[in-house]
Design an enzyme around this catalytic site. Structure first.
Site, PDB file in Angstrom:
ATOM      1  N   ASN A  52       0.830  -1.213   0.000  1.00  0.00           N
ATOM      2  CA  ASN A  52       0.000   0.000   0.000  1.00  0.00           C
ATOM      3  C   ASN A  52       0.862   1.261   0.000  1.00  0.00           C
ATOM      4  O   ASN A  52       0.383   2.347   0.303  1.00  0.00           O
ATOM      5  CB  ASN A  52      -0.905   0.020   1.228  1.00  0.00           C
ATOM      6  CG  ASN A  52      -1.808  -1.190   1.283  1.00  0.00           C
ATOM      7  OD1 ASN A  52      -2.376  -1.587   0.277  1.00  0.00           O
ATOM      8  ND2 ASN A  52      -1.921  -1.785   2.458  1.00  0.00           N
ATOM      9  N   HIS A 138     -14.134  -1.462   6.160  1.00  0.00           N
ATOM     10  CA  HIS A 138     -13.030  -2.227   6.753  1.00  0.00           C
ATOM     11  C   HIS A 138     -13.465  -3.030   7.987  1.00  0.00           C
ATOM     12  O   HIS A 138     -14.367  -2.619   8.718  1.00  0.00           O
ATOM     13  CB  HIS A 138     -11.934  -1.233   7.161  1.00  0.00           C
ATOM     14  CG  HIS A 138     -10.631  -1.858   7.538  1.00  0.00           C
ATOM     15  ND1 HIS A 138     -10.246  -2.027   8.852  1.00  0.00           N
ATOM     16  CD2 HIS A 138      -9.637  -2.345   6.783  1.00  0.00           C
ATOM     17  CE1 HIS A 138      -9.045  -2.582   8.879  1.00  0.00           C
ATOM     18  NE2 HIS A 138      -8.650  -2.788   7.635  1.00  0.00           N
ATOM     19  N   GLU A 177     -16.026   4.745   3.353  1.00  0.00           N
ATOM     20  CA  GLU A 177     -14.604   4.894   3.048  1.00  0.00           C
ATOM     21  C   GLU A 177     -14.399   5.861   1.879  1.00  0.00           C
ATOM     22  O   GLU A 177     -15.271   6.017   1.030  1.00  0.00           O
ATOM     23  CB  GLU A 177     -13.991   3.521   2.732  1.00  0.00           C
ATOM     24  CG  GLU A 177     -14.087   2.595   3.925  1.00  0.00           C
ATOM     25  CD  GLU A 177     -13.210   1.344   3.817  1.00  0.00           C
ATOM     26  OE1 GLU A 177     -12.468   1.189   2.836  1.00  0.00           O
ATOM     27  OE2 GLU A 177     -13.302   0.524   4.749  1.00  0.00           O
ATOM     28  N   SER A 181     -10.825  -0.475   0.191  1.00  0.00           N
ATOM     29  CA  SER A 181      -9.487  -1.078   0.230  1.00  0.00           C
ATOM     30  C   SER A 181      -9.325  -2.284  -0.674  1.00  0.00           C
ATOM     31  O   SER A 181      -8.223  -2.574  -1.125  1.00  0.00           O
ATOM     32  CB  SER A 181      -9.138  -1.462   1.667  1.00  0.00           C
ATOM     33  OG  SER A 181     -10.144  -2.276   2.221  1.00  0.00           O
ATOM     34  N   ASP A 206     -13.359   7.060   6.453  1.00  0.00           N
ATOM     35  CA  ASP A 206     -12.095   6.341   6.619  1.00  0.00           C
ATOM     36  C   ASP A 206     -11.372   6.490   5.284  1.00  0.00           C
ATOM     37  O   ASP A 206     -11.770   5.891   4.291  1.00  0.00           O
ATOM     38  CB  ASP A 206     -12.380   4.872   6.950  1.00  0.00           C
ATOM     39  CG  ASP A 206     -11.101   4.015   6.998  1.00  0.00           C
ATOM     40  OD1 ASP A 206     -10.086   4.418   6.408  1.00  0.00           O
ATOM     41  OD2 ASP A 206     -11.142   2.930   7.615  1.00  0.00           O
ATOM     42  N   HIS A 209      -6.935   4.818   2.183  1.00  0.00           N
ATOM     43  CA  HIS A 209      -6.319   4.622   0.863  1.00  0.00           C
ATOM     44  C   HIS A 209      -6.434   5.830  -0.055  1.00  0.00           C
ATOM     45  O   HIS A 209      -5.922   5.795  -1.169  1.00  0.00           O
ATOM     46  CB  HIS A 209      -6.932   3.396   0.182  1.00  0.00           C
ATOM     47  CG  HIS A 209      -6.669   2.129   0.929  1.00  0.00           C
ATOM     48  ND1 HIS A 209      -5.511   1.395   0.779  1.00  0.00           N
ATOM     49  CD2 HIS A 209      -7.395   1.493   1.870  1.00  0.00           C
ATOM     50  CE1 HIS A 209      -5.548   0.349   1.582  1.00  0.00           C
ATOM     51  NE2 HIS A 209      -6.676   0.388   2.261  1.00  0.00           N
ATOM     52  N   LYS A 241       0.088   3.718   4.825  1.00  0.00           N
ATOM     53  CA  LYS A 241      -0.130   3.417   3.414  1.00  0.00           C
ATOM     54  C   LYS A 241       0.647   4.423   2.560  1.00  0.00           C
ATOM     55  O   LYS A 241       1.862   4.361   2.566  1.00  0.00           O
ATOM     56  CB  LYS A 241      -1.626   3.328   3.161  1.00  0.00           C
ATOM     57  CG  LYS A 241      -2.091   1.982   3.732  1.00  0.00           C
ATOM     58  CD  LYS A 241      -3.498   1.843   4.162  1.00  0.00           C
ATOM     59  CE  LYS A 241      -3.682   0.457   4.787  1.00  0.00           C
ATOM     60  NZ  LYS A 241      -4.902   0.341   5.556  1.00  0.00           N
TER      61      LYS A 241
HETATM   62  C1  LIG Z   1      -5.456  -0.416   6.579  1.00  0.00           C
HETATM   63  C2  LIG Z   1      -6.806   0.093   6.916  1.00  0.00           C
HETATM   64  C3  LIG Z   1      -7.156   0.392   8.231  1.00  0.00           C
HETATM   65  C4  LIG Z   1      -6.263   0.062   9.389  1.00  0.00           C
HETATM   66  O1  LIG Z   1      -5.168   0.909   9.452  1.00  0.00           O
HETATM   67  P1  LIG Z   1      -3.829   0.384  10.172  1.00  0.00           P
HETATM   68  O2  LIG Z   1      -3.101   1.625  10.481  1.00  0.00           O
HETATM   69  O3  LIG Z   1      -3.143  -0.480   9.162  1.00  0.00           O
HETATM   70  O4  LIG Z   1      -4.257  -0.360  11.378  1.00  0.00           O
HETATM   71  C5  LIG Z   1      -8.384   0.970   8.468  1.00  0.00           C
HETATM   72  N1  LIG Z   1      -9.233   1.208   7.457  1.00  0.00           N
HETATM   73  C6  LIG Z   1      -8.950   0.893   6.183  1.00  0.00           C
HETATM   74  C7  LIG Z   1      -9.946   1.159   5.107  1.00  0.00           C
HETATM   75  C8  LIG Z   1      -7.726   0.306   5.882  1.00  0.00           C
HETATM   76  O5  LIG Z   1      -7.447  -0.049   4.639  1.00  0.00           O
END
Ligand SMILES: *Cc1c(COP(=O)(O)O)cnc(C)c1O
Length: 398
Positions: A52, A138, A177, A181, A206, A209, A241
């Site tokens: 990522n 997620h 989101e 992801s 969220d 990405h 990421k």
């Molecule tokens: C990777 C991810 C997370 C978690 O983040 P980390 O810092 O890796 O724990 C949360 N939400 C989404 C959509 C993700 O892809």
């Protein structure tokens, strides 16, 4: 020797055998050295299309230097949770940088995105509340949502009509989101903001990405879609990421952040991220904001990959982002295809249920600004024409 009889309350072996039988058993693979456009496993060099690290910053010399200088200045560890003595000037500066970059009043840092998401939901939602989530959110959001005393409703992926039917006025929180992801497509943030405002509910993004990848200065999905940050009450993003380091944040109003400082248990009862890590993330943000050229290059690689894969007959998702799912269907077929690519020196991950819905196993191909055009061409060459009916049913256009 006879094998030991299973005793005790937990049927671990049974659960593992079940997964093995369904081609769903997971195993870790140890890499050596940094994982950027390439990675090394067991002494063999692979082209890496599964990270990522979308801007190629995880091994960037300026970020590593900032991390090292941070260690010299602040030590290796924070030494305590943030409300004790773990909160340093370096954390504070990173919070201020993030707030200015993203257009929010205040920001709070978390050790990872998983705990940031869980902390927010747990701190806000009581049994009188409702939580609406996109079906493809997620695991951190889905799991916490289903464990809380509030009622949770999941709406079909990006289905705004379904969400509108479920909404009740002034009752809770809508979460979706920026960039999904496993599919790489984006949430409809104008519509989400309108529905939230009209129904008097809060809205949370969220953007794990989207941050760094989309929008002017890499400000993320909201900036890319022209949605004002004030119309989204909670912004969550991660540093592991596109930003290439680790950790996460939650941003919003000053009142929200002060509330979380007091009530978010994952924040209060956890050792703070090392200050040196905050220094590294601050440096990363400086680079990300100025990385328009890298983002343009990434956009060209995405277009090149999509064009090439479609010409070869593969079925792709509706994604304009660096996450490019290649839909296969059955878990065994996805594993076979990933193995065939590995044999030809290309590392791509097969993603299987329960990470994605049953019957939608896929290769999750991710592109990075660290890739060159030749790297994408090598990936396409290794994929080859979609083998109709040859163990990869459903993967092809025809
Ligand atoms: C990777 C991810 C997370 C978690 O983040 P980390 O810092 O890796 O724990 C949360 N939400 C989404 C959509 C993700 O892809």
């Amino acid at each position: 020797m006879t094998s030991p009889v299973v005793t005790g309350p937990f049927a671990l072996g049974e659960a593992l055998a079940g997964r093995e039988q369904a081609d769903l058993l997971r195993r870790r693979i140890a890499t050596d050295g940094p994982t950027g456009a390439r990675l090394v496993v067991d002494g063999r060099d692979y082209l890496n299309f599964s990270a990522n690290d979308y801007l190629g910053l995880a091994d960037h010399s300026a970020i590593k230097a900032a991390f090292k200088a941070g260690i010299d200045r602040h030590g290796a560890g924070a030494g305590a949770s943030p409300l004790v003595t773990g909160y340093s000037r370096a954390h504070q500066e990173l919070e201020e940088t993030l707030a200015e970059w993203l257009g929010v009043e205040a920001v709070l840092l978390f050790n990872c995105g998983f705990s940031a998401n869980q902390a927010v939901l747990k701190a806000l939602l009581g049994k009188e509340h409702l939580l609406w989530q996109d079906r493809l959110n997620h695991a951190s959001l889905q799991e916490m949502g289903s464990q809380l005393p509030c009622r949770m409703k999941r709406f079909g992926h990006n289905d705004m009509a379904a969400l509108e039917r479920q909404l009740e006025p002034n009752r809770g929180l809508i979460v979706s989101e920026g960039v999904f992801s496993m599919d790489g497509d984006q949430g409809p943030w104008h519509e989400l903001a309108t529905l939230a405002a009209r129904s008097g509910n809060w809205l949370m993004i969220d953007d794990a990405h989207g941050l760094g990848v989309l929008g002017p200065q890499g400000r993320g999905t909201l900036a890319a879609q022209g949605v004002h940050p004030a119309s989204v009450h909670i912004q969550m993003g991660t540093f592991g990421k596109a930003l290439g380091v680790a950790g996460a944040f939650v941003g919003g109003s000053r009142e929200l952040v002060e509330y979380l400082v007091n009530f978010a248990r994952h924040y209060v009862y956890s050792t703070h991220m090392p200050a040196a890590q905050a220094c590294a993330v601050s440096k990363s943000i400086e680079l990300v904001r100025a990385a328009d050229d890298a983002r343009a290059h990434l956009g060209q690689l995405i277009a090149r990959f999509r064009q090439g894969a479609e010409a070869l007959g593969w079925r792709l998702g509706a994604s304009e982002t660096p996450i490019q799912p290649l839909l296969v269907g059955e878990s065994a077929a996805a594993l076979q295809l990933a193995q065939r690519l590995r044999d030809s020196g290309v590392w791509v991950s097969a993603i299987r249920p329960p990470t994605v819905p049953v019957g939608t196993a896929r290769l999750r191909i991710t592109l990075s600004a660290a890739h060159r055009e030749q790297d994408v061409d090598s990936l396409l060459y290794a994929l080859g024409p979609c083998p109709l009916g040859a163990g990869a049913e459903g993967a092809c256009h025809a």
